[in-house]
Design an enzyme around this catalytic site. Structure first.
Site, PDB file in Angstrom:
ATOM      1  N   HIS A  11      -1.592  -3.268   2.389  1.00  0.00           N
ATOM      2  CA  HIS A  11      -1.216  -1.741   2.132  1.00  0.00           C
ATOM      3  C   HIS A  11      -1.503  -1.575   0.580  1.00  0.00           C
ATOM      4  CE1 HIS A  11       0.708  -0.195   5.560  1.00  0.00           C
ATOM      5  NE2 HIS A  11       1.287  -1.431   5.824  1.00  0.00           N
ATOM      6  N   GLU A  21      -2.176   2.150   9.577  1.00  0.00           N
ATOM      7  CA  GLU A  21      -2.168   0.718   9.962  1.00  0.00           C
ATOM      8  C   GLU A  21      -3.556   0.394  10.813  1.00  0.00           C
ATOM      9  OE1 GLU A  21      -0.059  -1.441   9.652  1.00  0.00           O
ATOM     10  OE2 GLU A  21       1.706  -0.774   9.092  1.00  0.00           O
ATOM     11  N   SER A  42      -5.535  -6.816   6.942  1.00  0.00           N
ATOM     12  CA  SER A  42      -4.743  -8.111   6.819  1.00  0.00           C
ATOM     13  C   SER A  42      -4.682  -9.005   8.110  1.00  0.00           C
ATOM     14  CB  SER A  42      -3.262  -7.735   6.585  1.00  0.00           C
ATOM     15  OG  SER A  42      -2.582  -7.138   7.753  1.00  0.00           O
TER      16      SER A  42
END
Length: 295
Positions: A141, A182, A201
């Site tokens: 993020h 996301e 991620s």
């Protein structure tokens, strides 16, 4: 399998005990108390993922990662991250013990505070994690918060979340966060690139989102996204693609109230479903979902 944020970063009680230490649910990062083993685990995660997303992540992510005090040697210190972020976009990173209640999450975002998990996953959780940890939150993020458009959009999401709660339409707004912040893709030179933290991620989903023939890649449309369910326990069956990040800034400026009213009257859309109005960039085979028994 893949690392998985359990929801759009909020909605459940934080920490094992489920009770906050402070009213805003923040805790001290206690950076000095990370063990050598925890720093080594960060190094493993960082080196593997940084190598993989080079050329796959959008240029804004790469610039943010380069300009922040984030490297392979140690878990980042939130104080140092906040110093750099504050100068660039006015954001700071605050430590929380895990997922936090909706209203707490939205209030933090509305005031340009990003709540990041203070803990790091166990070695046996390299490829799957239900609750977002420091690697998902910081590596995934924080680099994008260095970009002014994403910084403004995430703040607007926090402000809009408080309003969506009052209107009873939070699930519609949560889908916007899910399919952008996301799990969003963007068109850039050379093809599609990743900007969503849940992909960036995740080692496995970084490959799946761009390379696998199974998922659909569809041009982003706000009302379509608000109607579309999503997967929290597996790869996404559909990814929505922006022309550029300025589309998010446009979303931060509109009045969502009439959009909610229109969407409320329309049927929900399943994750793997395509509609006649979709601008389909790549029609997926659905093979992965079929093998998982979802078709």
């Amino acid at each position: 399998m893949k690392a998985r944020p359990a929801s759009p970063k909020h909605g459940l009680a934080a920490g094992e005990a489920g009770r906050p230490v402070r009213a805003d649910w923040t805790i001290d990062q206690d950076w000095e108390h990370y063990t050598a083993q925890e720093h080594a685990l960060w190094k493993t995660l960082f080196e593997r993922q940084a190598r993989l997303v080079r050329g796959r992540a959008c240029r804004e992510f790469e610039a943010g990662l380069r300009d922040l005090p984030i490297d392979a040697d140690r878990i980042p210190d939130f104080r140092r991250l906040s110093d750099v972020l504050a100068r660039r976009t006015g954001w700071q990173v605050v430590a929380v013990p895990g997922l936090v209640p909706d209203e707490v999450f939205f209030d933090h975002l509305a005031h340009r505070r990003f709540p990041a998990g203070q803990f790091i996953r166990r070695p046996d959780q390299l490829d799957y994690l239900e609750e977002p940890d420091v690697f998902h939150d910081v590596f995934g993020h924080v680099p994008m918060l260095m970009h002014p458009v994403l910084a403004d959009f995430v703040q607007a999401y926090g402000q809009g979340g408080l309003r969506a709660q009052r209107l009873g339409v939070l699930h519609h707004l949560a889908r916007v966060y899910w399919y952008t912040v996301e799990f969003g893709l963007i068109s850039q030179e050379g093809g599609l690139r990743i900007y969503g933290s849940g992909i960036i991620s995740s080692h496995a989903e970084s490959l799946f989102a761009l390379d696998h023939p199974s998922p659909h890649r569809v041009r982003f449309d706000l009302e379509r996204v608000m109607r579309t369910r999503y997967r929290i326990d597996d790869f996404q069956e559909i990814y929505f693609v922006l022309h550029d990040l300025d589309e998010l800034l446009d979303l931060a400026r509109i009045d969502f109230a009439p959009v909610y009213e229109r969407v409320r009257r329309l049927p929900e859309i399943e994750p793997g479903e395509l509609g006649a109005e979709d601008e389909v960039l790549a029609r997926g085979t659905g093979a992965y979902a079929a093998r998982a028994g979802r078709s």
